[in-house]
Write a protein that holds these residues in place. Structure first.
Motif, PDB file in Angstrom:
ATOM      1  N   ASN A 152       0.813  -1.262   0.210  1.00  0.00           N
ATOM      2  CA  ASN A 152       0.093   0.054  -0.011  1.00  0.00           C
ATOM      3  C   ASN A 152       0.848   1.317   0.065  1.00  0.00           C
ATOM      4  N   ASN A 153       1.954   1.240  -0.296  1.00  0.00           N
ATOM      5  CA  ASN A 153       3.040   2.321  -0.223  1.00  0.00           C
ATOM      6  C   ASN A 153       2.582   3.327  -1.358  1.00  0.00           C
ATOM      7  N   VAL A 154       1.882   2.742  -2.604  1.00  0.00           N
ATOM      8  CA  VAL A 154       1.751   3.651  -3.685  1.00  0.00           C
ATOM      9  C   VAL A 154       0.756   4.609  -3.128  1.00  0.00           C
ATOM     10  N   ILE A 155      -0.470   4.098  -2.373  1.00  0.00           N
ATOM     11  CA  ILE A 155      -1.475   5.206  -2.002  1.00  0.00           C
ATOM     12  C   ILE A 155      -1.063   5.934  -0.823  1.00  0.00           C
ATOM     13  N   GLU A 156      -0.253   5.502  -0.046  1.00  0.00           N
ATOM     14  CA  GLU A 156       0.305   6.395   1.180  1.00  0.00           C
ATOM     15  C   GLU A 156       1.256   7.591   0.345  1.00  0.00           C
ATOM     16  N   GLN A 157       2.059   7.283  -0.655  1.00  0.00           N
ATOM     17  CA  GLN A 157       2.637   8.291  -1.519  1.00  0.00           C
ATOM     18  C   GLN A 157       1.708   9.293  -2.063  1.00  0.00           C
ATOM     19  N   ASP A 158       0.544   8.574  -2.656  1.00  0.00           N
ATOM     20  CA  ASP A 158      -0.378   9.448  -3.189  1.00  0.00           C
ATOM     21  C   ASP A 158      -0.852  10.581  -2.163  1.00  0.00           C
ATOM     22  N   HIS A 159      -1.297  10.073  -0.998  1.00  0.00           N
ATOM     23  CA  HIS A 159      -2.002  10.916   0.110  1.00  0.00           C
ATOM     24  C   HIS A 159      -1.130  12.357  -0.042  1.00  0.00           C
ATOM     25  N   ARG A 160       0.045  12.198  -0.030  1.00  0.00           N
ATOM     26  CA  ARG A 160       1.181  13.263   0.003  1.00  0.00           C
ATOM     27  C   ARG A 160       0.692  14.562  -0.959  1.00  0.00           C
ATOM     28  N   ALA A 161       0.203  13.983  -2.221  1.00  0.00           N
ATOM     29  CA  ALA A 161      -0.127  15.340  -3.126  1.00  0.00           C
ATOM     30  C   ALA A 161      -1.119  15.915  -2.606  1.00  0.00           C
TER      31      ALA A 161
END
Length: 214
Positions: A152-161
């Protein structure tokens, strides 16, 4: 109208406060009150969202879902989000609570808008797992559930935007305006990721945004 659309786009596209926009317009010789910008955003963003959903590219059927904290009127609320394995935004939903009913409502919305996924990856949240199991109980073909924090790292990174844009806003004043403004930020984020049909690869993100209501 051009000034209104410009202010709305800048507010949801960049890390700016309402007072930042008021000052930027003043430097251009345009008198705009920050409260007016807020009214324009709340009035117009629902129109942008409705138009965008008609031209949004289909997403993949392997989802990564997670929720992130959003402060509204001094209290933490929860923005449920998911991306597919390519990083495209599937859907989003702001909820007051972080629990099974909130997670289930998110999944119901995401499926209604984007179709049924084949597999959903979540973290170790019991609420998200319980919501998916409850949905599966009434389906002839259950959605495969995968619990894996690292996938789920990809969604956690996307949250940052999303969080980067809202940081200067210093929290939202009420739930309704938070929900609307966040949807505008999500739309602009999806446009930047190339999730809007019919751009032909030639239109800028700004032109695509404006084309939704022009």
């Amino acid at each position: 109208m051009d000034v209104i659309l410009l202010c709305v786009r800048w507010y949801v596209a960049y890390s700016l406060s309402l007072r930042n926009l008021e000052e930027m317009m003043a430097e251009r010789g345009i008198e705009v009150d920050h409260s007016s910008v807020h009214r324009w955003v709340v009035k117009l963003v629902p129109l942008f969202e409705k138009a965008f959903r008609r031209v949004k590219h289909p997403v993949g059927r392997s989802l990564r879902m997670d929720e992130t904290y959003i402060k509204v009127k001094g209290q933490w609320k929860y923005l449920y989000r998911a991306v597919d394995k390519e990083g495209n935004t599937v859907d989003f939903l702001l909820r007051a609570h972080r629990d099974k009913p909130a997670a289930r409502r998110y999944f119901e919305k995401a499926i209604a808008q984007n179709g049924e996924p084949e597999i959903v990856t979540v973290d170790k949240s019991g609420a998200n797992l319980a919501a998916l199991e409850a949905l599966n109980a009434g389906r002839p073909t259950p959605v495969k559930i995968r619990q894996n924090k690292y996938l789920n790292n990809v969604i956690e990174q996307d949250h940052r935007a999303i969080k980067r844009i809202i940081r200067p806003m210093m929290g939202f004043k009420n739930f309704r305006s938070a929900r609307i403004i966040l949807s505008g930020i999500e739309i602009m984020h999806m446009i930047r990721k190339g999730q809007m049909r019919g751009d032909g690869g030639t239109k800028t993100a700004a032109d695509q945004f404006y084309s939704l209501v022009m």
